[in-house]
Design an enzyme around this catalytic site. Sequence first.
Site, PDB file in Angstrom:
ATOM      1  N   LYS A  82       0.871  -1.185   0.000  1.00 29.54           N
ATOM      2  CA  LYS A  82       0.000   0.000   0.000  1.00 29.54           C
ATOM      3  C   LYS A  82       0.899   1.222   0.000  1.00 29.54           C
ATOM      4  O   LYS A  82       2.058   1.149   0.406  1.00 29.54           O
ATOM      5  CB  LYS A  82      -0.882  -0.003   1.252  1.00 29.54           C
ATOM      6  CG  LYS A  82      -2.121   0.859   1.147  1.00 29.54           C
ATOM      7  CD  LYS A  82      -3.259   0.174   0.424  1.00 29.54           C
ATOM      8  CE  LYS A  82      -4.434   1.125   0.220  1.00 29.54           C
ATOM      9  NZ  LYS A  82      -5.630   0.421  -0.254  1.00 29.54           N
ATOM     10  N   ASP A 134      -7.122   4.523  -4.322  1.00 31.87           N
ATOM     11  CA  ASP A 134      -7.740   4.404  -2.993  1.00 31.87           C
ATOM     12  C   ASP A 134      -8.302   5.804  -2.725  1.00 31.87           C
ATOM     13  O   ASP A 134      -8.559   6.562  -3.686  1.00 31.87           O
ATOM     14  CB  ASP A 134      -6.696   3.984  -1.937  1.00 31.87           C
ATOM     15  CG  ASP A 134      -7.329   3.597  -0.596  1.00 31.87           C
ATOM     16  OD1 ASP A 134      -7.802   2.465  -0.463  1.00 31.87           O
ATOM     17  OD2 ASP A 134      -7.377   4.449   0.320  1.00 31.87           O
TER      18      ASP A 134
HETATM   19  P1  NDP Z   1     -12.833   8.207  -2.476  1.00 32.19           P
HETATM   20  O1  NDP Z   1     -11.724   9.169  -2.308  1.00 32.19           O
HETATM   21  O2  NDP Z   1     -13.406   7.990  -3.805  1.00 32.19           O
HETATM   22  O3  NDP Z   1     -14.025   8.562  -1.467  1.00 32.19           O
HETATM   23  C1  NDP Z   1     -13.800   8.638  -0.103  1.00 32.19           C
HETATM   24  C2  NDP Z   1     -15.089   9.065   0.567  1.00 32.19           C
HETATM   25  O4  NDP Z   1     -14.938   8.906   1.979  1.00 32.19           O
HETATM   26  C3  NDP Z   1     -15.429  10.525   0.340  1.00 32.19           C
HETATM   27  O5  NDP Z   1     -16.813  10.694   0.359  1.00 32.19           O
HETATM   28  C4  NDP Z   1     -14.776  11.208   1.545  1.00 32.19           C
HETATM   29  O6  NDP Z   1     -15.364  12.442   1.925  1.00 32.19           O
HETATM   30  C5  NDP Z   1     -15.030  10.184   2.613  1.00 32.19           C
HETATM   31  N1  NDP Z   1     -13.980  10.314   3.632  1.00 32.19           N
HETATM   32  C6  NDP Z   1     -12.649  10.153   3.465  1.00 32.19           C
HETATM   33  N2  NDP Z   1     -11.993  10.384   4.608  1.00 32.19           N
HETATM   34  C7  NDP Z   1     -12.939  10.703   5.506  1.00 32.19           C
HETATM   35  C8  NDP Z   1     -12.909  11.045   6.871  1.00 32.19           C
HETATM   36  N3  NDP Z   1     -11.742  11.117   7.556  1.00 32.19           N
HETATM   37  N4  NDP Z   1     -14.097  11.281   7.496  1.00 32.19           N
HETATM   38  C9  NDP Z   1     -15.267  11.199   6.813  1.00 32.19           C
HETATM   39  N5  NDP Z   1     -15.353  10.897   5.511  1.00 32.19           N
HETATM   40  C10 NDP Z   1     -14.215  10.650   4.888  1.00 32.19           C
HETATM   41  O7  NDP Z   1     -12.261   6.815  -1.861  1.00 32.19           O
HETATM   42  P2  NDP Z   1     -12.777   5.341  -2.138  1.00 32.19           P
HETATM   43  O8  NDP Z   1     -14.246   5.339  -2.296  1.00 32.19           O
HETATM   44  O9  NDP Z   1     -11.915   4.747  -3.175  1.00 32.19           O
HETATM   45  O10 NDP Z   1     -12.390   4.622  -0.765  1.00 32.19           O
HETATM   46  C11 NDP Z   1     -13.287   4.548   0.342  1.00 32.19           C
HETATM   47  C12 NDP Z   1     -12.845   3.437   1.272  1.00 32.19           C
HETATM   48  O11 NDP Z   1     -12.841   2.195   0.561  1.00 32.19           O
HETATM   49  C13 NDP Z   1     -11.433   3.562   1.848  1.00 32.19           C
HETATM   50  O12 NDP Z   1     -11.406   3.015   3.147  1.00 32.19           O
HETATM   51  C14 NDP Z   1     -10.593   2.697   0.931  1.00 32.19           C
HETATM   52  O13 NDP Z   1      -9.415   2.240   1.544  1.00 32.19           O
HETATM   53  C15 NDP Z   1     -11.573   1.550   0.690  1.00 32.19           C
HETATM   54  N6  NDP Z   1     -11.315   0.745  -0.498  1.00 32.19           N
HETATM   55  C16 NDP Z   1     -11.268   1.309  -1.734  1.00 32.19           C
HETATM   56  C17 NDP Z   1     -11.028   0.535  -2.845  1.00 32.19           C
HETATM   57  C18 NDP Z   1     -11.094   1.088  -4.229  1.00 32.19           C
HETATM   58  O14 NDP Z   1     -11.083   0.280  -5.177  1.00 32.19           O
HETATM   59  N7  NDP Z   1     -11.187   2.382  -4.430  1.00 32.19           N
HETATM   60  C19 NDP Z   1     -10.708  -0.910  -2.711  1.00 32.19           C
HETATM   61  C20 NDP Z   1     -10.892  -1.428  -1.368  1.00 32.19           C
HETATM   62  C21 NDP Z   1     -11.150  -0.610  -0.318  1.00 32.19           C
HETATM   63  P3  NDP Z   1     -14.514  13.824   1.756  1.00 32.19           P
HETATM   64  O15 NDP Z   1     -14.559  14.110   0.293  1.00 32.19           O
HETATM   65  O16 NDP Z   1     -15.227  14.814   2.597  1.00 32.19           O
HETATM   66  O17 NDP Z   1     -13.127  13.526   2.253  1.00 32.19           O
END
Ligand code: NDP
Length: 463
Positions: A143, A183
């Site tokens: 990662k 991510d």
């Molecule tokens: P994105 O950047 O596309 O979206 C992240 C979302 O989570 C946004 O809505 C963001 O809001 C919110 N968020 C992030 N940090 C915080 C925080 N500290 N508090 C509240 N809201 C938060 O990321 P992904 O959708 O790709 O990833 C989301 C999760 O899924 C993560 O845990 C990631 O590790 C996991 N994941 C992702 C994969 C992928 O293929 N993309 C694969 C497997 C797991 P804001 O814009 O306000 O920050």
Amino acid sequence: MPILTPEAPAVPAVPRARNSRLKDLYAEIQRRNPGESEFHQAVHEVLVSLAPVLERHPEFAEPGLIERLTEPERQIIFRVPWQDDSGTTHVNRGFRVEFNSALGPYKGGLRFHPSVDLGVVKFLGFEQIFKNALTGLGIGGGKGGSDFAPRGRSDAEVMRFCQSFMTELHRHLGEHTDVPAGDIGVGGREIGYLFGQYRRITNRWESGVLTGKGTAWGGSAVRTQATGYGNVLFAARMLEARGTSFEGSRVSVSGSGNVALHSIAKARELGAQVITASDSGGYVLDEKGIDLPLLQQIKETERGRISDYAQRRGAAARYVPNGSVWDVPVDVALPSATQNELDATAAVTLVRNGVRAVSEGANMPATPEAVRMLHQAGVAFGPGKAANAGGVAVSALEMRQNAGRETWPFAEVEKRLADLMHGIHDTCAGTAEAYGSPGNYALGANIAGFERVTAAMLAQGVV
Ligand code: NDP
């Protein structure tokens, strides 16, 4: 952090010696990795599952094996200097933790978010080892990321940052060595800039070096959707095992990024009414069901906020700034934002409101106390390392297509994703059952992932 006894999730009784060895090991990991609370949490969560495995398979208790598993093979930390549109220079920190390559090249995403530090990257890398092992495919765990915040930056600034990041990172990558993906904060735009710079520096069309690419230049169909789709497919299988389904259920989703949007899409396709989405500013409750095209327009095209959605949706939606999305009564909850977003209080509220299943789209979104409460209440709980493995699984399919210079149709990849998710579900369920804890997917995921990766490590000697 509680002491290292498997109080819950419930596991069979084990002799004290095994527990005491795991406890000592955990204390040593805390000592050697100070201040890395998320990493400690992720390791603890696995170690509490292991005593019965060591009892049944003494070969896995070989001295040094778990010590090697919890120590990254390589950790790279580097400076990332870049200039914003006004010419001001910024310096961020870049990370890549190459955790374990016993099953294949290091594989795992890059996260760009101000909260990224070494402990966060190590927790994600550690989880990734087990997740990737559970897919049954040939991928190791890694990662990376940076404390860079893309939100509010222009495309040109994001491009310059990505170019600077890749200028250092490229020397550590390769289709047979280390293959990053996206991510939090790293989507199609960032992967494009990163790939462009890799290609420029190396003078190679090495499409298998990054996954999540655009489908016109080496990306796989369904990769964008895979994590969200996969989590819903996993949850659907958990519901099916309990004689129920998504059809007609109320579902809450947190986040509004890649995983959240595609979870909403798939849950709707299976007949659910998804009524929430959120970001770090608050959540929106839409009793008529989230208007997905509107949300996609705001989040993907305009890069806007969830408050914009509430404003444009009118009377149907209520925006709750700083509120907890888990206060909303639902049948199924899909945490899809970030780590530790669903704590014990939220778990109690969900249980009181009658939740039947919680499945983790995000990595480690439920705290250990929350997981314990959900288990105690008999709620079906899908741990992230199993439930959100669809993203990396399709990334591995993207690597396969790249290696064979092939392009598989959407329907074919979607079918493979469904098969993989069902397989992962059944592996977790079967392993939990074999260890005397039927229905405990967290235990099943930890043990099945552990057995596959440590068997490979043992076969390859002390390296
Ligand atoms: P994105 O950047 O596309 O979206 C992240 C979302 O989570 C946004 O809505 C963001 O809001 C919110 N968020 C992030 N940090 C915080 C925080 N500290 N508090 C509240 N809201 C938060 O990321 P992904 O959708 O790709 O990833 C989301 C999760 O899924 C993560 O845990 C990631 O590790 C996991 N994941 C992702 C994969 C992928 O293929 N993309 C694969 C497997 C797991 P804001 O814009 O306000 O920050």
